[in-house]
Motif scaffolding. Sequence first.
Motif, PDB file in Angstrom:
ATOM      1  N   ALA A  18     -29.864 -30.370 -42.727  1.00  0.00           N
ATOM      2  CA  ALA A  18     -31.122 -30.874 -43.290  1.00  0.00           C
ATOM      3  C   ALA A  18     -32.194 -29.899 -42.839  1.00  0.00           C
ATOM      4  CB  ALA A  18     -31.427 -32.282 -42.792  1.00  0.00           C
ATOM      5  N   ARG A  50     -30.713 -41.850 -46.292  1.00  0.00           N
ATOM      6  CA  ARG A  50     -30.365 -40.434 -46.348  1.00  0.00           C
ATOM      7  C   ARG A  50     -28.874 -40.180 -46.167  1.00  0.00           C
ATOM      8  NH1 ARG A  50     -35.131 -37.119 -45.764  1.00  0.00           N
ATOM      9  NH2 ARG A  50     -36.719 -38.417 -46.738  1.00  0.00           N
ATOM     10  N   TRP A  52     -27.368 -39.613 -43.389  1.00  0.00           N
ATOM     11  CA  TRP A  52     -27.214 -38.553 -42.392  1.00  0.00           C
ATOM     12  C   TRP A  52     -26.153 -38.901 -41.355  1.00  0.00           C
ATOM     13  CZ3 TRP A  52     -33.150 -37.489 -41.628  1.00  0.00           C
ATOM     14  CH2 TRP A  52     -33.593 -36.671 -42.670  1.00  0.00           C
ATOM     15  N   LEU A  84     -28.237 -31.845 -37.504  1.00  0.00           N
ATOM     16  CA  LEU A  84     -28.474 -31.460 -38.893  1.00  0.00           C
ATOM     17  C   LEU A  84     -29.283 -30.175 -39.056  1.00  0.00           C
ATOM     18  CD1 LEU A  84     -29.250 -34.971 -40.411  1.00  0.00           C
ATOM     19  CD2 LEU A  84     -27.113 -33.701 -40.518  1.00  0.00           C
TER      20      LEU A  84
END
Length: 191
Positions: A18, A50, A52, A84
């Motif tokens: 990210a 998201r 994640w 990330l």
Amino acid sequence: MSTEAEEGEVISALPNRATPLELFIGFASIAVVGFGGVMPWVRWLLVEKRGWCTEDEFINLFALSNFLPGGNVVNIAVLIGSRLGGFGGSVAALAGLVAPPAIIVCLVGGLYRSFGHLPAAQSMIHAAAASAAGLIVAMGIRMVYPMRKSPRALAVVAIVLVASVGFRVPLVWMLCLILPASLAAAHWTRK
């Protein structure tokens, strides 16, 4: 119950990277809306919005963040940011989590200094506290829900809840007592 292939597909579908801007905006957005308790928003952002991390990864991150020094939400931001986006991701996630509330608190502090004596201001503070308590209870329910089929996990949750709420056992003692006991129980039952 999912198969190993399905779990592998879910894990591979999670993003490996990210940008620092994405991390900053993500954590800044929850910092702004999460007045009084951002952990439910962090879980929502990371797991639901998201993607994640998975629910299990979030629970593990949450557990780890409670043992690390500092605030658990700050620790999660740094861990996810690092995972990330490397060092820059950690800095961006932390800045997103801390900067907006710091600005808001300074502004609200100035307003409270001028108008805190008014009954309307006192009512708003009580309403915000009730809202934060509700968010924390909702997050607790969401975190316990995946454990509903594990009597051992539910027993540990019940013991911790009774000890902390009923007997007001400090967090340090809870960690010192329940962690070794739960690890021993997990080790013993796996044999």
